[in-house]
Scaffold this motif. Structure first.
Motif, PDB file in Angstrom:
ATOM      1  N   THR A 181      -4.965   2.966  -1.559  1.00  0.00           N
ATOM      2  CA  THR A 181      -4.136   1.817  -1.186  1.00  0.00           C
ATOM      3  C   THR A 181      -4.123   0.751  -2.277  1.00  0.00           C
ATOM      4  O   THR A 181      -3.195  -0.064  -2.331  1.00  0.00           O
ATOM      5  N   SER A 183       7.287  -0.247   3.469  1.00  0.00           N
ATOM      6  CA  SER A 183       6.474   0.328   2.409  1.00  0.00           C
ATOM      7  C   SER A 183       5.221   0.983   2.965  1.00  0.00           C
ATOM      8  O   SER A 183       4.860   0.823   4.120  1.00  0.00           O
ATOM      9  N   GLY A 184       4.557   1.720   2.124  1.00  0.00           N
ATOM     10  CA  GLY A 184       3.324   2.375   2.527  1.00  0.00           C
ATOM     11  C   GLY A 184       3.552   3.474   3.536  1.00  0.00           C
ATOM     12  O   GLY A 184       2.744   3.708   4.415  1.00  0.00           O
ATOM     13  N   VAL A 231       2.010  -4.070   0.744  1.00  0.00           N
ATOM     14  CA  VAL A 231       2.472  -3.560  -0.535  1.00  0.00           C
ATOM     15  C   VAL A 231       3.351  -4.581  -1.228  1.00  0.00           C
ATOM     16  O   VAL A 231       4.246  -5.166  -0.637  1.00  0.00           O
ATOM     17  N   ARG A 274       2.191   6.975  -4.013  1.00  0.00           N
ATOM     18  CA  ARG A 274       2.159   5.558  -4.395  1.00  0.00           C
ATOM     19  C   ARG A 274       2.907   5.337  -5.714  1.00  0.00           C
ATOM     20  O   ARG A 274       3.543   4.311  -5.906  1.00  0.00           O
ATOM     21  N   ASP A 285      -0.998   0.635  -4.160  1.00  0.00           N
ATOM     22  CA  ASP A 285       0.151  -0.057  -3.582  1.00  0.00           C
ATOM     23  C   ASP A 285       0.375  -1.389  -4.275  1.00  0.00           C
ATOM     24  O   ASP A 285       1.515  -1.825  -4.475  1.00  0.00           O
TER      25      ASP A 285
END
Length: 646
Positions: A265, A76-77, A92, A347, A268
């Motif tokens: 972020t 992820s991310g 995440v 995201r 996330d």
């Protein structure tokens, strides 16, 4: 990784799976602040539409529980972009798997069970030839554990009976044969894990690591190419232009890209938790909320960039480079809306498990950017100003392509339209986002400040720094995605209680990254007079780059190893040590050493990069020592406790 939720229907024996070891366990509790944030949204805006979730097939079901787990979690991310992807301590929360990924996960579980002789082979085994070539092939490429752990010493394999002529065609509302098979796989998996019968091999883990990291490497290269292409395009115009691009990218990174990525972020966690709870329209609201917040920050950044020439003239001793960098930033003002929308938009899609959306968008945008750069800089002879125009157009195109993907391919189910709800509950979102912004900004600044320092030595040194930093960042687009893939795989294995298998996967990851580092070292050392020619034909700049590249070549080994350590720490849920270790190495060791060797000893660029290399060595030592002394069994027990708690 992340807080686990069901990926199947809740009607399937949820109570018996409450203690099930899966290969997809959580490695940290959800953020209490994020849970408070989501609870407030649910309390304020809960409606009949939000109380029912819609799955991928269009049927309705209630929000997911933590009962049914599958093996492979997607990394992820992805696609942070920019010049230097960073370690972010935030992990995440997994939004769950798509139908395709659920099928792939189930197939992977079956494969492991077959290799460990718990299930019968997929096809009747033929008698193996015992020739030397056959034995070598199976020894090198075979994924089964060694023969001494064969079925005779580990108990009988399960025999899944195929349907017969007397088998009923209809089951009266009971599970289908496919569901029955899944139930059998679940039972065998639980029993095999409890009895310690599941083992892996380095061959299997190498194959898995390649499968996980391959798409990530492509994605990172594509997004990084948007910025790095401008360096290739203008490098041959002159050394002042080459240095100006580096200064402009540094300024854009530390004043806009890093802060916006750090703030984004928080999505996330917020978008993934909203999606996992079944309240999909809240995903769109979180996206709108963060987008509006970043748009309010766009105004001071645009003013700063518009007047950046005067500021840069005060800090950059090369007036030509400062003026060109200011021109670059003025044009790049038009890219800020695109940067905001794309950072938040990716995201939005990743929270739904649509990790490939970003890759598909970049597969279109990156070649378009390269073509546009050639057209503007060389064909239409706009020169230097053509580079920022191309980047601004491409940055604007990225969210448009992502919108088209969501509208016509997948992801639309989480968009409930524009809502006034996005104008409320900002304070908790900001509190949740600030730590991520500080962390990302601190780590980016540690590297970007080298560009500022190199300008003190002259235009040719600034141009050489631009080349060296670009080469180092290009090669970093391999270790960092591999570390993300390794963290996902190790997290899966640790979550299943397969600690020995996780250690095997960790050894494969470290060996792979060390090999990548050695290959980069060889490449930089042997081609140190040829690689600069990709950027410039100025003899002074080429000579400087060739002198610095041996130091950067040594750094490549520790760059890869430190990236691997970050991934292992994330995988076992001990990522909190990574941030302090990085900041200590960068600001307490690396930066002072770089300043002393560059200015005190007069080593200039070599001194700057030697200090960075020492910092990476320190980070690697700290993190690998911590990995050796920490208890992986304890990490597995913690993951099991979180699974049992739901």
């Amino acid at each position: 990784m992340g807080t686990e939720r069901s990926t199947g229907c809740p009607s399937r024996d949820t109570h018996r799976n409450a203690h099930r070891h899966s290969l997809s366990s959580s490695f940290r509790s959800s953020s209490p602040l994020a849970e408070q944030y989501l609870a407030r949204d649910l309390a304020d805006y809960s409606s009949s539409d939000d109380d029912v979730a819609v799955d991928d097939s269009g049927s309705e079901h209630h929000p997911r529980d933590a009962s049914t787990h599958f093996m492979n979690r997607r990394p992820s991310g992805v696609a942070y972009g920019g010049t230097r992807p960073v370690l972010n301590p935030q992990i995440v929360d997994d939004p769950g798997l798509s139908p395709l990924e659920r099928r792939q996960s189930r197939d992977a579980e079956r494969s492991l069970l077959r290799d460990n002789h718990v299930l019968p082979p997929k096809r009747p085994e033929r008698k193996r030839r015992h020739g030397l070539a056959s034995r070598m092939y199976h020894r090198i490429f075979g994924t089964r554990p060694p023969a001494e752990e064969d079925v005779e010493s580990r108990g009988p394999a399960l025999v899944v009976q195929p349907p017969s002529e007397t088998s009923p065609l209809l089951s009266g509302g009971q599970s289908t044969s496919h569901d029955d098979d899944d139930e059998v796989i679940d039972q065998q998996w639980e029993q095999a894990v409890a009895e310690g019968r599941i083992r892996t091999t380095w061959q299997r883990e190498t194959k898995t690591l390649a499968q996980y990291s391959g798409p990530l490497v492509v994605t990172f290269f594509l997004q990084y190419s948007i910025n790095v292409a401008s360096i290739f395009a203008v490098g041959r115009i002159g050394k002042a232009e080459l240095g100006a691009v580096s200064v402009a990218n540094m300024s854009a990174a530390i004043t806009c890209i890093a802060p916006f990525q750090g703030l984004a972020t928080s999505l996330d966690t917020l978008c993934a938790q909203a999606y996992g709870s079944g309240h999909k329209h809240l995903v769109g609201i979180q996206f709108q909320r963060m987008t509006l917040f970043l748009f309010t920050l766009m105004v001071p950044i645009a003013v700063l960039w518009y007047f950046s020439t005067g500021i840069l003239l005060l800090v950059i001793p090369e007036p030509d480079s400062a003026r060109l960098a200011g021109l670059y930033l003025r044009v790049m003002i038009f890219s800020i809306p695109g940067i905001i929308l794309f950072e938040c938009g990716k995201r939005f899609t990743q929270a739904q498990g649509l990790f490939r959306a970003t890759t598909y968008v970049l597969l279109v945008a990156a070649p378009f950017n390269a073509l546009l750069l050639w057209l503007l800089v060389w064909r239409l002879e706009l020169g230097f100003v053509g580079a920022p125009i191309s980047v601004a157009v491409t940055d604007t195109l990225l969210p448009i392509l992502l919108f088209l993907y969501v509208r016509f391919v997948d992801g639309r189910q989480c968009w409930g339209g524009f809502s006034r709800r996005a104008l409320s509950n900002w304070w908790i979102m900001i509190r949740l986002a600030l730590p991520g912004m500080i962390m990302v900004e601190a780590e980016w600044l540690a590297f970007e400040i080298m560009t500022l320092l190199s300008s003190r030595f002259g235009a040719e040194y600034l141009a050489a720094q631009s080349v060296v930093a670009t080469l180092g960042s290009i090669t970093y687009q391999i270790p960092f995605p591999v570390s993300i893939a390794a963290s996902t795989r190790i997290a899966n294995l640790i979550g299943a209680g397969l600690v020995d298998a996780a250690r095997t996967a960790a050894k494969v990851a470290v060996f792979t990254l060390a090999l990548v580092g050695i290959l980069n070292l060889t490449l930089f050392s042997t081609l140190r007079f040829h690689l600069p020619l990709l950027f410039t034909d100025d003899p002074d700049v080429i000579s400087l780059v060739a002198r610095v590249l041996p130091v950067v070549a040594v750094m490549q080994v520790f760059d890869g190893l430190s990236a691997g350590a970050h991934g292992l720490l994330r995988g076992i849920g001990r990522q909190s040590i990574g941030g302090p270790a990085n900041l200590f190495a960068y600001y307490a060791i690396s930066l002072p050493l770089s300043l002393w060797m560059a200015f005190g000893l007069g080593w200039k660029l070599e001194g700057l990069w030697l200090g960075v290399t020492v910092g990476l060595v320190v980070v690697s030592i700290i993190e690998y020592v911590y990995l050796l002394i920490t208890s992986w069994e304890s990490a597995a027990r913690e993951a099991e406790s979180r699974n049992e708690a739901g």
